[in-house]
Design an enzyme around this catalytic site. Structure first.
Site, PDB file in Angstrom:
ATOM      1  N   SER A 120      33.570  -7.156 -11.436  1.00  0.00           N
ATOM      2  CA  SER A 120      34.457  -6.029 -11.725  1.00  0.00           C
ATOM      3  C   SER A 120      35.523  -5.902 -10.651  1.00  0.00           C
ATOM      4  O   SER A 120      35.287  -6.251  -9.478  1.00  0.00           O
ATOM      5  CB  SER A 120      33.609  -4.757 -11.753  1.00  0.00           C
ATOM      6  OG  SER A 120      34.426  -3.622 -11.676  1.00  0.00           O
ATOM      7  N   TYR A 145      26.776   1.147  -8.113  1.00  0.00           N
ATOM      8  CA  TYR A 145      27.111   0.202  -9.193  1.00  0.00           C
ATOM      9  C   TYR A 145      27.973  -0.933  -8.647  1.00  0.00           C
ATOM     10  O   TYR A 145      27.681  -2.116  -8.849  1.00  0.00           O
ATOM     11  CB  TYR A 145      27.860   0.928 -10.322  1.00  0.00           C
ATOM     12  CG  TYR A 145      28.587  -0.019 -11.247  1.00  0.00           C
ATOM     13  CD1 TYR A 145      27.884  -0.849 -12.103  1.00  0.00           C
ATOM     14  CD2 TYR A 145      29.988  -0.117 -11.227  1.00  0.00           C
ATOM     15  CE1 TYR A 145      28.555  -1.752 -12.937  1.00  0.00           C
ATOM     16  CE2 TYR A 145      30.655  -1.004 -12.044  1.00  0.00           C
ATOM     17  CZ  TYR A 145      29.933  -1.821 -12.902  1.00  0.00           C
ATOM     18  OH  TYR A 145      30.593  -2.723 -13.700  1.00  0.00           O
ATOM     19  N   LYS A 149      27.521  -5.331  -7.903  1.00  0.00           N
ATOM     20  CA  LYS A 149      28.433  -6.434  -8.254  1.00  0.00           C
ATOM     21  C   LYS A 149      28.754  -7.271  -7.020  1.00  0.00           C
ATOM     22  O   LYS A 149      28.756  -8.507  -7.080  1.00  0.00           O
ATOM     23  CB  LYS A 149      29.718  -5.890  -8.888  1.00  0.00           C
ATOM     24  CG  LYS A 149      29.522  -5.166 -10.208  1.00  0.00           C
ATOM     25  CD  LYS A 149      28.977  -6.089 -11.290  1.00  0.00           C
ATOM     26  CE  LYS A 149      28.827  -5.399 -12.634  1.00  0.00           C
ATOM     27  NZ  LYS A 149      28.029  -6.171 -13.589  1.00  0.00           N
TER      28      LYS A 149
HETATM   29  P1  NAD Z   1      27.292  -2.364 -22.106  1.00  0.00           P
HETATM   30  O1  NAD Z   1      26.396  -1.372 -21.480  1.00  0.00           O
HETATM   31  O2  NAD Z   1      27.940  -2.009 -23.396  1.00  0.00           O
HETATM   32  O3  NAD Z   1      26.543  -3.759 -22.311  1.00  0.00           O
HETATM   33  C1  NAD Z   1      25.541  -4.202 -21.420  1.00  0.00           C
HETATM   34  C2  NAD Z   1      24.342  -4.593 -22.256  1.00  0.00           C
HETATM   35  O4  NAD Z   1      23.305  -5.066 -21.370  1.00  0.00           O
HETATM   36  C3  NAD Z   1      23.755  -3.433 -23.052  1.00  0.00           C
HETATM   37  O5  NAD Z   1      23.632  -3.823 -24.418  1.00  0.00           O
HETATM   38  C4  NAD Z   1      22.391  -3.177 -22.405  1.00  0.00           C
HETATM   39  O6  NAD Z   1      21.430  -2.761 -23.364  1.00  0.00           O
HETATM   40  C5  NAD Z   1      22.061  -4.534 -21.822  1.00  0.00           C
HETATM   41  N1  NAD Z   1      21.169  -4.520 -20.651  1.00  0.00           N
HETATM   42  C6  NAD Z   1      21.287  -3.761 -19.521  1.00  0.00           C
HETATM   43  N2  NAD Z   1      20.293  -4.074 -18.677  1.00  0.00           N
HETATM   44  C7  NAD Z   1      19.556  -5.043 -19.250  1.00  0.00           C
HETATM   45  C8  NAD Z   1      18.415  -5.782 -18.860  1.00  0.00           C
HETATM   46  N3  NAD Z   1      17.820  -5.568 -17.686  1.00  0.00           N
HETATM   47  N4  NAD Z   1      17.910  -6.716 -19.703  1.00  0.00           N
HETATM   48  C9  NAD Z   1      18.508  -6.953 -20.900  1.00  0.00           C
HETATM   49  N5  NAD Z   1      19.591  -6.277 -21.332  1.00  0.00           N
HETATM   50  C10 NAD Z   1      20.109  -5.339 -20.514  1.00  0.00           C
HETATM   51  O7  NAD Z   1      28.400  -2.745 -21.015  1.00  0.00           O
HETATM   52  P2  NAD Z   1      29.748  -3.582 -21.166  1.00  0.00           P
HETATM   53  O8  NAD Z   1      30.870  -2.628 -21.040  1.00  0.00           O
HETATM   54  O9  NAD Z   1      29.666  -4.483 -22.320  1.00  0.00           O
HETATM   55  O10 NAD Z   1      29.698  -4.408 -19.812  1.00  0.00           O
HETATM   56  C11 NAD Z   1      29.139  -5.707 -19.740  1.00  0.00           C
HETATM   57  C12 NAD Z   1      29.129  -6.146 -18.287  1.00  0.00           C
HETATM   58  O11 NAD Z   1      30.466  -6.088 -17.775  1.00  0.00           O
HETATM   59  C13 NAD Z   1      28.278  -5.267 -17.380  1.00  0.00           C
HETATM   60  O12 NAD Z   1      27.633  -6.080 -16.425  1.00  0.00           O
HETATM   61  C14 NAD Z   1      29.302  -4.385 -16.706  1.00  0.00           C
HETATM   62  O13 NAD Z   1      28.872  -3.946 -15.437  1.00  0.00           O
HETATM   63  C15 NAD Z   1      30.485  -5.325 -16.586  1.00  0.00           C
HETATM   64  N6  NAD Z   1      31.776  -4.627 -16.485  1.00  0.00           N
HETATM   65  C16 NAD Z   1      32.092  -3.694 -17.441  1.00  0.00           C
HETATM   66  C17 NAD Z   1      33.293  -2.998 -17.342  1.00  0.00           C
HETATM   67  C18 NAD Z   1      33.654  -1.940 -18.348  1.00  0.00           C
HETATM   68  O14 NAD Z   1      34.483  -1.088 -18.056  1.00  0.00           O
HETATM   69  N7  NAD Z   1      33.098  -1.958 -19.567  1.00  0.00           N
HETATM   70  C19 NAD Z   1      34.166  -3.266 -16.270  1.00  0.00           C
HETATM   71  C20 NAD Z   1      33.812  -4.237 -15.332  1.00  0.00           C
HETATM   72  C21 NAD Z   1      32.607  -4.895 -15.446  1.00  0.00           C
END
Ligand code: NAD
Ligand code: UDP
Length: 336
Positions: A120, A145, A149
Protein backbone atom coordinates in the site's frame (compact mmCIF):
# COMPACT_ATOMS: atom_id res chain seq x y z
CA UNK A 1 -5.07 -16.35 -5.12
CA UNK A 2 -5.65 -15.47 -1.48
CA UNK A 3 -8.45 -13.05 -0.63
CA UNK A 4 -10.04 -13.60 -4.04
CA UNK A 5 -13.57 -13.02 -2.73
CA UNK A 6 -12.64 -9.49 -1.65
CA UNK A 7 -12.96 -6.22 -3.50
CA UNK A 8 -9.71 -6.15 -5.47
CA UNK A 9 -9.32 -9.93 -5.67
CA UNK A 10 -12.76 -10.47 -7.25
CA UNK A 11 -11.95 -8.03 -10.06
CA UNK A 12 -8.50 -9.52 -10.55
CA UNK A 13 -9.86 -13.08 -10.89
CA UNK A 14 -11.82 -11.93 -13.95
CA UNK A 15 -8.77 -10.31 -15.55
CA UNK A 16 -6.60 -13.34 -14.88
CA UNK A 17 -9.12 -15.75 -16.38
CA UNK A 18 -9.49 -13.47 -19.42
CA UNK A 19 -5.68 -13.57 -19.79
CA UNK A 20 -5.77 -17.38 -19.85
CA UNK A 21 -4.77 -18.21 -16.27
CA UNK A 22 -6.39 -20.95 -14.18
CA UNK A 23 -7.31 -19.44 -10.84
CA UNK A 24 -7.88 -21.09 -7.45
CA UNK A 25 -9.13 -18.88 -4.61
CA UNK A 26 -8.64 -19.18 -0.86
CA UNK A 27 -10.76 -16.87 1.28
CA UNK A 28 -11.95 -17.04 4.88
CA UNK A 29 -14.89 -14.71 4.08
CA UNK A 30 -13.80 -12.66 7.09
CA UNK A 31 -14.54 -9.52 5.09
CA UNK A 32 -16.51 -10.76 2.08
CA UNK A 33 -19.65 -12.71 1.26
CA UNK A 34 -19.96 -16.04 -0.55
CA UNK A 35 -22.49 -14.46 -2.92
CA UNK A 36 -19.59 -12.83 -4.77
CA UNK A 37 -18.51 -16.24 -6.08
CA UNK A 38 -21.63 -16.73 -8.23
CA UNK A 39 -21.26 -13.19 -9.60
CA UNK A 40 -17.65 -13.87 -10.59
CA UNK A 41 -18.70 -17.16 -12.18
CA UNK A 42 -21.32 -15.40 -14.30
CA UNK A 43 -18.69 -12.94 -15.51
CA UNK A 44 -16.08 -15.60 -16.32
CA UNK A 45 -18.66 -17.98 -17.76
CA UNK A 46 -17.48 -20.97 -15.76
CA UNK A 47 -16.81 -22.39 -12.33
CA UNK A 48 -14.35 -20.87 -9.89
CA UNK A 49 -12.57 -23.19 -7.46
CA UNK A 50 -12.88 -21.61 -4.02
CA UNK A 51 -11.47 -22.96 -0.74
CA UNK A 52 -13.07 -21.41 2.33
CA UNK A 53 -10.47 -21.39 5.08
CA UNK A 54 -8.26 -19.05 7.04
CA UNK A 55 -4.68 -18.90 5.78
CA UNK A 56 -3.41 -18.65 9.33
CA UNK A 57 -4.37 -22.34 9.50
CA UNK A 58 -0.99 -23.79 8.54
CA UNK A 59 -2.23 -27.32 8.00
CA UNK A 60 -4.98 -26.34 5.58
CA UNK A 61 -2.64 -23.99 3.71
CA UNK A 62 0.01 -26.69 3.49
CA UNK A 63 -2.56 -29.23 2.32
CA UNK A 64 -3.83 -27.02 -0.51
CA UNK A 65 -0.34 -26.15 -1.78
CA UNK A 66 0.52 -29.87 -1.71
CA UNK A 67 -2.64 -30.85 -3.59
CA UNK A 68 -1.76 -29.38 -6.99
CA UNK A 69 1.07 -27.47 -8.64
CA UNK A 70 0.74 -23.68 -8.46
CA UNK A 71 2.87 -21.41 -10.67
CA UNK A 72 2.25 -18.29 -8.61
CA UNK A 73 0.26 -16.78 -5.76
CA UNK A 74 -1.34 -13.35 -5.63
CA UNK A 75 -1.73 -12.59 -1.95
CA UNK A 76 -4.64 -10.22 -1.29
CA UNK A 77 -5.81 -11.73 1.99
CA UNK A 78 -5.51 -9.40 4.94
CA UNK A 79 -7.45 -7.12 7.22
CA UNK A 80 -7.38 -3.54 5.97
CA UNK A 81 -9.26 -1.06 8.17
CA UNK A 82 -6.84 1.52 9.57
CA UNK A 83 -9.02 2.62 12.49
CA UNK A 84 -9.87 -0.94 13.47
CA UNK A 85 -6.16 -1.81 13.39
CA UNK A 86 -5.51 0.88 16.01
CA UNK A 87 -8.23 -0.65 18.23
CA UNK A 88 -7.23 -4.27 17.60
CA UNK A 89 -3.49 -4.28 16.87
CA UNK A 90 -2.86 -7.90 17.84
CA UNK A 91 -5.63 -9.18 15.57
CA UNK A 92 -4.13 -7.22 12.68
CA UNK A 93 -0.54 -8.31 13.30
CA UNK A 94 -1.65 -11.90 13.81
CA UNK A 95 -3.91 -12.15 10.79
CA UNK A 96 -1.78 -10.28 8.27
CA UNK A 97 1.61 -11.64 9.35
CA UNK A 98 0.63 -15.21 10.23
CA UNK A 99 -1.28 -15.68 6.98
CA UNK A 100 1.77 -14.54 5.05
CA UNK A 101 4.15 -16.80 7.00
CA UNK A 102 1.87 -19.78 6.52
CA UNK A 103 1.51 -19.10 2.79
CA UNK A 104 5.21 -18.49 2.11
CA UNK A 105 6.26 -21.58 4.06
CA UNK A 106 3.87 -23.78 2.11
CA UNK A 107 4.82 -22.19 -1.23
CA UNK A 108 8.52 -22.84 -0.67
CA UNK A 109 7.93 -26.38 0.51
CA UNK A 110 5.94 -27.18 -2.62
CA UNK A 111 8.03 -25.42 -5.22
CA UNK A 112 5.88 -22.36 -5.88
CA UNK A 113 8.29 -19.45 -6.26
CA UNK A 114 6.31 -16.43 -7.50
CA UNK A 115 4.44 -14.19 -5.09
CA UNK A 116 2.59 -10.95 -5.86
CA UNK A 117 1.82 -9.06 -2.66
CA UNK A 118 -0.78 -6.35 -1.97
CA UNK A 119 1.18 -3.58 -0.34
CA UNK A 120 0.00 0.00 0.00
CA UNK A 121 0.99 3.63 -0.47
CA UNK A 122 0.69 3.86 3.31
CA UNK A 123 4.22 2.37 3.61
CA UNK A 124 5.69 5.70 2.43
CA UNK A 125 4.71 7.33 5.74
CA UNK A 126 4.31 11.04 6.45
CA UNK A 127 7.73 12.32 5.32
CA UNK A 128 8.19 10.92 1.81
CA UNK A 129 8.45 13.60 -0.89
CA UNK A 130 5.67 13.78 -3.50
CA UNK A 131 5.07 12.09 -5.80
CA UNK A 132 5.91 8.84 -4.02
CA UNK A 133 8.69 6.87 -5.71
CA UNK A 134 9.45 3.20 -5.17
CA UNK A 135 13.08 3.85 -4.21
CA UNK A 136 12.12 5.95 -1.15
CA UNK A 137 13.33 4.66 2.20
CA UNK A 138 12.91 4.16 5.09
CA UNK A 139 9.37 2.83 5.04
CA UNK A 140 7.57 4.13 8.11
CA UNK A 141 3.84 3.56 8.39
CA UNK A 142 1.91 5.34 11.12
CA UNK A 143 -0.67 2.74 12.21
CA UNK A 144 -0.75 -1.02 12.87
CA UNK A 145 -2.35 -1.82 9.50
CA UNK A 146 0.35 0.06 7.65
CA UNK A 147 3.04 -1.49 9.81
CA UNK A 148 1.86 -4.97 8.81
CA UNK A 149 2.50 -3.93 5.18
CA UNK A 150 5.98 -2.59 5.98
CA UNK A 151 6.82 -5.71 7.97
CA UNK A 152 5.57 -8.08 5.28
CA UNK A 153 7.56 -6.21 2.63
CA UNK A 154 10.69 -6.78 4.75
CA UNK A 155 9.87 -10.43 5.38
CA UNK A 156 9.35 -11.12 1.67
CA UNK A 157 12.57 -9.31 0.71
CA UNK A 158 14.49 -11.31 3.30
CA UNK A 159 13.10 -14.61 2.02
CA UNK A 160 13.83 -13.73 -1.62
CA UNK A 161 17.34 -12.74 -0.55
CA UNK A 162 18.19 -16.22 0.69
CA UNK A 163 16.07 -18.31 -1.70
CA UNK A 164 17.11 -18.29 -5.35
CA UNK A 165 13.85 -19.92 -6.36
CA UNK A 166 11.61 -17.29 -4.73
CA UNK A 167 10.64 -14.03 -6.43
CA UNK A 168 8.28 -11.38 -5.13
CA UNK A 169 6.45 -8.37 -6.54
CA UNK A 170 5.51 -5.72 -3.99
CA UNK A 171 2.59 -3.75 -5.41
CA UNK A 172 1.91 -0.48 -3.65
CA UNK A 173 -1.68 0.46 -4.37
CA UNK A 174 -2.90 4.02 -4.11
CA UNK A 175 -6.69 4.50 -3.60
CA UNK A 176 -8.66 1.74 -5.39
CA UNK A 177 -12.24 2.74 -6.26
CA UNK A 178 -14.89 1.93 -8.84
CA UNK A 179 -16.37 -1.40 -9.83
CA UNK A 180 -16.70 -3.83 -12.72
CA UNK A 181 -18.56 -2.09 -15.58
CA UNK A 182 -21.32 -4.73 -15.39
CA UNK A 183 -22.31 -3.37 -11.96
CA UNK A 184 -22.51 -6.93 -10.61
CA UNK A 185 -19.35 -6.88 -8.45
CA UNK A 186 -17.93 -4.01 -6.46
CA UNK A 187 -16.82 -2.78 -3.06
CA UNK A 188 -19.10 -3.96 -0.25
CA UNK A 189 -17.90 -2.51 3.06
CA UNK A 190 -19.46 -3.94 6.20
CA UNK A 191 -21.01 -1.31 8.50
CA UNK A 192 -20.24 2.39 8.11
CA UNK A 193 -17.71 2.85 5.29
CA UNK A 194 -14.33 4.25 6.34
CA UNK A 195 -13.32 5.18 2.81
CA UNK A 196 -14.53 8.16 0.85
CA UNK A 197 -15.95 6.59 -2.32
CA UNK A 198 -18.21 3.97 -0.71
CA UNK A 199 -19.46 6.60 1.73
CA UNK A 200 -20.28 9.01 -1.10
CA UNK A 201 -21.99 6.18 -3.01
CA UNK A 202 -24.14 5.34 0.02
CA UNK A 203 -25.15 9.01 0.37
CA UNK A 204 -26.11 9.09 -3.32
CA UNK A 205 -28.27 5.97 -2.97
CA UNK A 206 -29.96 7.32 0.16
CA UNK A 207 -28.46 4.99 2.76
CA UNK A 208 -26.69 7.90 4.52
CA UNK A 209 -27.84 11.47 4.95
CA UNK A 210 -24.66 13.40 4.21
CA UNK A 211 -20.91 13.11 3.91
CA UNK A 212 -18.57 14.57 6.52
CA UNK A 213 -15.59 16.04 4.66
CA UNK A 214 -12.63 15.69 6.99
CA UNK A 215 -10.88 19.06 6.87
CA UNK A 216 -11.26 22.08 4.60
CA UNK A 217 -8.09 23.90 5.64
CA UNK A 218 -5.37 21.76 4.07
CA UNK A 219 -2.69 23.46 1.95
CA UNK A 220 -4.30 22.24 -1.30
CA UNK A 221 -6.07 24.10 -4.11
CA UNK A 222 -9.54 23.77 -2.55
CA UNK A 223 -8.50 23.05 1.05
CA UNK A 224 -9.54 19.37 1.03
CA UNK A 225 -7.19 16.37 0.93
CA UNK A 226 -5.94 15.00 -2.38
CA UNK A 227 -5.50 11.34 -3.21
CA UNK A 228 -4.53 9.25 -6.22
CA UNK A 229 -7.76 7.33 -6.94
CA UNK A 230 -7.30 4.37 -9.26
CA UNK A 231 -10.03 2.33 -10.94
CA UNK A 232 -10.10 -1.23 -9.57
CA UNK A 233 -10.20 -2.49 -13.18
CA UNK A 234 -6.90 -0.73 -13.93
CA UNK A 235 -5.50 -2.14 -10.69
CA UNK A 236 -6.59 -5.65 -11.67
CA UNK A 237 -4.89 -5.26 -15.05
CA UNK A 238 -1.74 -4.13 -13.20
CA UNK A 239 -1.64 -7.48 -11.39
CA UNK A 240 -1.71 -9.44 -14.63
CA UNK A 241 1.12 -7.27 -15.99
CA UNK A 242 3.13 -7.60 -12.76
CA UNK A 243 2.76 -11.38 -12.72
CA UNK A 244 4.04 -11.67 -16.28
CA UNK A 245 6.96 -9.31 -15.59
CA UNK A 246 7.89 -11.06 -12.36
CA UNK A 247 7.96 -14.47 -14.03
CA UNK A 248 10.47 -13.13 -16.59
CA UNK A 249 12.45 -11.04 -14.11
CA UNK A 250 16.10 -11.81 -13.37
CA UNK A 251 15.75 -9.79 -10.15
CA UNK A 252 14.05 -11.51 -7.26
CA UNK A 253 12.36 -8.47 -5.69
CA UNK A 254 10.42 -5.96 -7.77
CA UNK A 255 8.44 -3.01 -6.39
CA UNK A 256 5.83 -1.14 -8.37
CA UNK A 257 3.46 1.70 -7.49
CA UNK A 258 0.01 1.14 -8.94
CA UNK A 259 -1.55 4.58 -9.18
CA UNK A 260 -2.54 7.08 -11.85
CA UNK A 261 -0.02 9.76 -10.94
CA UNK A 262 -2.84 12.32 -10.61
CA UNK A 263 -4.21 13.75 -7.35
CA UNK A 264 -7.93 14.49 -6.93
CA UNK A 265 -9.45 16.41 -4.02
CA UNK A 266 -12.41 15.33 -1.89
CA UNK A 267 -14.54 18.13 -3.38
CA UNK A 268 -13.58 17.02 -6.90
CA UNK A 269 -14.67 13.46 -6.04
CA UNK A 270 -18.01 14.76 -4.78
CA UNK A 271 -18.54 16.76 -7.99
CA UNK A 272 -17.61 13.76 -10.16
CA UNK A 273 -20.02 11.52 -8.25
CA UNK A 274 -22.82 14.07 -8.63
CA UNK A 275 -22.21 14.07 -12.39
CA UNK A 276 -22.14 10.27 -12.53
CA UNK A 277 -25.26 9.70 -10.44
CA UNK A 278 -27.25 12.78 -11.35
CA UNK A 279 -27.92 13.16 -7.63
CA UNK A 280 -26.80 15.80 -5.15
CA UNK A 281 -24.27 14.71 -2.50
CA UNK A 282 -25.00 16.75 0.63
CA UNK A 283 -21.82 17.32 2.63
CA UNK A 284 -20.46 19.25 5.56
CA UNK A 285 -16.85 20.23 6.13
CA UNK A 286 -15.85 19.06 9.62
CA UNK A 287 -12.54 18.79 11.48
CA UNK A 288 -9.54 16.90 10.14
CA UNK A 289 -9.34 13.12 10.65
CA UNK A 290 -6.37 12.10 12.80
CA UNK A 291 -3.50 10.73 10.74
CA UNK A 292 -4.64 12.06 7.32
CA UNK A 293 -1.98 13.50 5.05
CA UNK A 294 -2.86 16.55 2.91
CA UNK A 295 -1.80 14.95 -0.37
CA UNK A 296 -0.59 11.60 -1.64
CA UNK A 297 -0.03 10.51 -5.21
CA UNK A 298 2.15 8.11 -7.12
CA UNK A 299 5.04 8.54 -9.44
CA UNK A 300 3.60 5.96 -11.83
CA UNK A 301 6.53 5.98 -14.26
CA UNK A 302 8.27 2.79 -13.11
CA UNK A 303 5.21 0.64 -13.74
CA UNK A 304 4.74 2.33 -17.13
CA UNK A 305 8.38 1.73 -18.12
CA UNK A 306 8.80 -1.77 -16.73
CA UNK A 307 5.31 -3.27 -16.99
CA UNK A 308 4.03 -1.37 -20.00
CA UNK A 309 1.00 -0.76 -17.79
CA UNK A 310 -0.69 2.51 -17.01
CA UNK A 311 -4.06 3.48 -15.60
CA UNK A 312 -6.56 4.33 -18.31
CA UNK A 313 -9.72 5.32 -16.48
CA UNK A 314 -10.70 8.80 -15.29
CA UNK A 315 -12.33 9.84 -12.04
CA UNK A 316 -15.60 10.14 -14.01
CA UNK A 317 -15.25 6.50 -15.13
CA UNK A 318 -14.54 5.46 -11.53
CA UNK A 319 -17.63 7.24 -10.22
CA UNK A 320 -19.86 6.00 -13.08
CA UNK A 321 -18.90 2.38 -12.40
CA UNK A 322 -19.13 2.78 -8.60
CA UNK A 323 -22.60 4.27 -9.07
CA UNK A 324 -23.75 1.43 -11.36
CA UNK A 325 -22.69 -1.10 -8.69
CA UNK A 326 -24.20 0.90 -5.83
CA UNK A 327 -27.51 1.63 -7.55
CA UNK A 328 -27.95 -1.98 -8.71
CA UNK A 329 -26.92 -3.34 -5.28
CA UNK A 330 -27.95 -0.70 -2.73
CA UNK A 331 -27.30 -3.06 0.19
CA UNK A 332 -24.24 -4.75 -1.33
CA UNK A 333 -24.12 -8.52 -1.78
CA UNK A 334 -26.97 -10.59 -0.36
CA UNK A 335 -26.18 -12.65 2.74
CA UNK A 336 -27.07 -16.02 1.29
P1 NAD B 1 -11.05 -7.02 1.09
O1 NAD B 1 -11.22 -7.02 2.56
O2 NAD B 1 -12.23 -6.72 0.24
O3 NAD B 1 -10.44 -8.40 0.59
C1 NAD B 1 -9.55 -9.15 1.38
C2 NAD B 1 -10.07 -10.57 1.43
O4 NAD B 1 -9.17 -11.37 2.23
C3 NAD B 1 -11.45 -10.68 2.07
O5 NAD B 1 -12.31 -11.41 1.19
C4 NAD B 1 -11.21 -11.43 3.38
O6 NAD B 1 -12.30 -12.28 3.70
C5 NAD B 1 -9.96 -12.22 3.06
N1 NAD B 1 -9.11 -12.56 4.21
C6 NAD B 1 -8.66 -11.72 5.19
N2 NAD B 1 -7.88 -12.42 6.04
C7 NAD B 1 -7.82 -13.68 5.60
C8 NAD B 1 -7.16 -14.86 6.03
N3 NAD B 1 -6.40 -14.85 7.13
N4 NAD B 1 -7.31 -16.00 5.33
C9 NAD B 1 -8.07 -16.02 4.20
N5 NAD B 1 -8.73 -14.94 3.74
C10 NAD B 1 -8.60 -13.79 4.42
O7 NAD B 1 -9.86 -6.00 0.77
P2 NAD B 1 -9.36 -5.40 -0.63
O8 NAD B 1 -9.75 -3.98 -0.66
O9 NAD B 1 -9.75 -6.29 -1.73
O10 NAD B 1 -7.80 -5.45 -0.39
C11 NAD B 1 -7.00 -6.55 -0.81
C12 NAD B 1 -5.59 -6.34 -0.31
O11 NAD B 1 -5.10 -5.08 -0.81
C13 NAD B 1 -5.47 -6.28 1.21
O12 NAD B 1 -4.27 -6.92 1.60
C14 NAD B 1 -5.38 -4.79 1.48
O13 NAD B 1 -4.67 -4.51 2.67
C15 NAD B 1 -4.62 -4.30 0.27
N6 NAD B 1 -4.85 -2.88 -0.03
C16 NAD B 1 -6.14 -2.44 -0.15
C17 NAD B 1 -6.38 -1.09 -0.40
C18 NAD B 1 -7.79 -0.57 -0.50
O14 NAD B 1 -8.00 0.63 -0.33
N7 NAD B 1 -8.79 -1.40 -0.82
C19 NAD B 1 -5.30 -0.20 -0.53
C20 NAD B 1 -4.00 -0.70 -0.41
C21 NAD B 1 -3.79 -2.04 -0.15
N1 UDP C 1 -12.69 11.38 3.65
C1 UDP C 1 -13.70 12.25 4.03
N2 UDP C 1 -14.85 11.74 4.57
C2 UDP C 1 -15.05 10.40 4.74
C3 UDP C 1 -14.01 9.51 4.34
C4 UDP C 1 -12.85 10.04 3.82
O1 UDP C 1 -13.56 13.47 3.88
O2 UDP C 1 -16.10 9.99 5.24
C5 UDP C 1 -11.45 11.91 3.08
C6 UDP C 1 -10.21 11.59 3.88
O3 UDP C 1 -9.96 12.59 4.82
C7 UDP C 1 -9.14 11.54 2.79
C8 UDP C 1 -9.89 11.10 1.55
O4 UDP C 1 -11.27 11.32 1.80
O5 UDP C 1 -8.66 12.82 2.56
C9 UDP C 1 -9.69 9.63 1.20
O6 UDP C 1 -9.95 8.87 2.37
P1 UDP C 1 -9.94 7.30 2.37
O7 UDP C 1 -10.18 6.84 3.78
O8 UDP C 1 -10.85 6.80 1.31
O9 UDP C 1 -8.46 6.95 1.88
P2 UDP C 1 -7.04 7.19 2.61
O10 UDP C 1 -7.22 8.25 3.63
O11 UDP C 1 -6.69 5.88 3.18
O12 UDP C 1 -6.13 7.63 1.52
Amino acid sequence: MSGGAGYIGSHTVIRLVAAGHDVVVVDSFANSKPAVVGRIESLIGGELEVHAFDLTDKDKTEHLLASMPFDAVIHFAGLKAVGESVEQPLEYYENNLESTFSLVRAMRRHGCGLLVFSSSATVYGPDAPLPYREDYEPLVATNPYGRTKVMIEHVLRDVAHIDESFKVALLRYFNPVGAHPSGTIGEDPQGIPNNLLPFVAQVAVGRREKLAVFGGDYPTADGTCERDYIHVEDLAAGHVAALTALAASPERVRTWNLGTGTPTSVLEVIAAFERASGRPIPYEIVGRRAGDLAQTWADASRAADELGWRATKSIDDMCADAWRWQSQNPLGYPDA
